[in-house]
Scaffold this motif. Structure first.
Motif, short mmCIF file in Angstrom:
data_model
loop_
_atom_site.label_atom_id
_atom_site.label_comp_id
_atom_site.label_asym_id
_atom_site.label_seq_id
_atom_site.Cartn_x
_atom_site.Cartn_y
_atom_site.Cartn_z
N GLY A 21 36.63 -10.92 -15.11
CA GLY A 21 37.29 -10.19 -16.18
C GLY A 21 38.47 -9.41 -15.65
O GLY A 21 38.86 -9.52 -14.49
N MET A 22 39.05 -8.59 -16.53
CA MET A 22 40.23 -7.83 -16.15
C MET A 22 39.92 -6.84 -15.03
O MET A 22 40.69 -6.74 -14.06
N VAL A 23 38.82 -6.14 -15.13
CA VAL A 23 38.47 -5.14 -14.11
C VAL A 23 38.26 -5.82 -12.76
O VAL A 23 38.74 -5.36 -11.73
N GLY A 24 37.55 -6.95 -12.76
CA GLY A 24 37.32 -7.69 -11.52
C GLY A 24 38.62 -8.20 -10.91
O GLY A 24 38.80 -8.17 -9.70
N PRO A 49 42.37 -17.28 -13.47
CA PRO A 49 41.96 -16.07 -14.21
C PRO A 49 42.35 -14.78 -13.50
O PRO A 49 42.76 -13.82 -14.15
N GLU A 50 42.24 -14.76 -12.19
CA GLU A 50 42.62 -13.56 -11.44
C GLU A 50 44.08 -13.23 -11.68
O GLU A 50 44.44 -12.08 -11.96
N TYR A 51 44.93 -14.23 -11.58
CA TYR A 51 46.37 -14.01 -11.76
C TYR A 51 46.68 -13.54 -13.17
O TYR A 51 47.40 -12.56 -13.36
N TRP A 52 46.14 -14.19 -14.19
CA TRP A 52 46.51 -13.86 -15.57
C TRP A 52 45.86 -12.58 -16.06
O TRP A 52 46.46 -11.85 -16.86
N TRP A 53 44.65 -12.25 -15.60
CA TRP A 53 44.08 -10.96 -15.96
C TRP A 53 44.90 -9.84 -15.33
O TRP A 53 45.12 -8.80 -15.94
N TRP A 54 45.35 -10.06 -14.09
CA TRP A 54 46.22 -9.06 -13.44
C TRP A 54 47.52 -8.90 -14.23
O TRP A 54 47.98 -7.78 -14.45
N VAL A 67 36.99 -17.78 -5.58
CA VAL A 67 35.84 -17.53 -6.44
C VAL A 67 36.35 -17.00 -7.76
O VAL A 67 37.07 -16.01 -7.80
N SER A 68 36.04 -17.67 -8.84
CA SER A 68 36.54 -17.26 -10.17
C SER A 68 35.65 -16.21 -10.77
O SER A 68 34.50 -16.23 -10.74
#
Length: 129
Positions: free
Chosen positions: A2-5, A24-29, A128-129
């Motif tokens: 998620g966004m927090v992670g 997901p890491e890139y786009w949540w950031w 790791v997603s």
């Protein structure tokens, strides 16, 4: 993730330009940065500009809080963008495409949106997603 992670992951890899970053890491950031900058812009206009005795409407360039935040997140932004390129099996030097007007932006955007390589690549194991 998620966004927090994602935010924790990016900030814990503050200047880590090796390895890979999942989509997901890139786009949540990116979403977290957008929200933070939006709030900073509002605070600059509503709180900080009047404290400095300026009219936020006339002096639109007055945004000290936004500048401070941009300076603080410059390296994490750069690092996660390079790691995202690594996930698509491209060198981090491709980030310099942002210097090419229009075409560079859209090519980088396409690579950031595209699925990363399956399994290991020359930049390491899958994130790791």
């Amino acid at each position: 993730m998620g966004m927090v992670g994602a935010v924790k992951s990016v900030l814990s890899n503050y200047v880590n330009f090796s390895g890979r970053a999942a989509r997901p890491e890139y786009w949540w950031w990116a979403l977290a940065v957008f929200i933070i900058m939006f709030i900073a812009g509002i605070l600059d206009a509503v709180v900080i500009a009047p404290m400095l005795g300026l009219n936020a409407v006339d002096d639109a360039s007055v945004s000290p809080l936004s500048v401070i935040i941009l300076l603080a997140i410059f390296l994490p932004n750069l690092a996660v963008a390079v790691r995202r390129l690594h996930d698509t099996d491209r060198s981090g030097w491709w980030i310099l495409l942002f210097l090419v007007p229009i075409i560079g932006f859209f090519l980088l955007l396409f690579w950031y949106v595209s699925k990363g390589t399956e399994g290991d690549n020359r930049f390491g194991p899958p994130p790791v997603s």
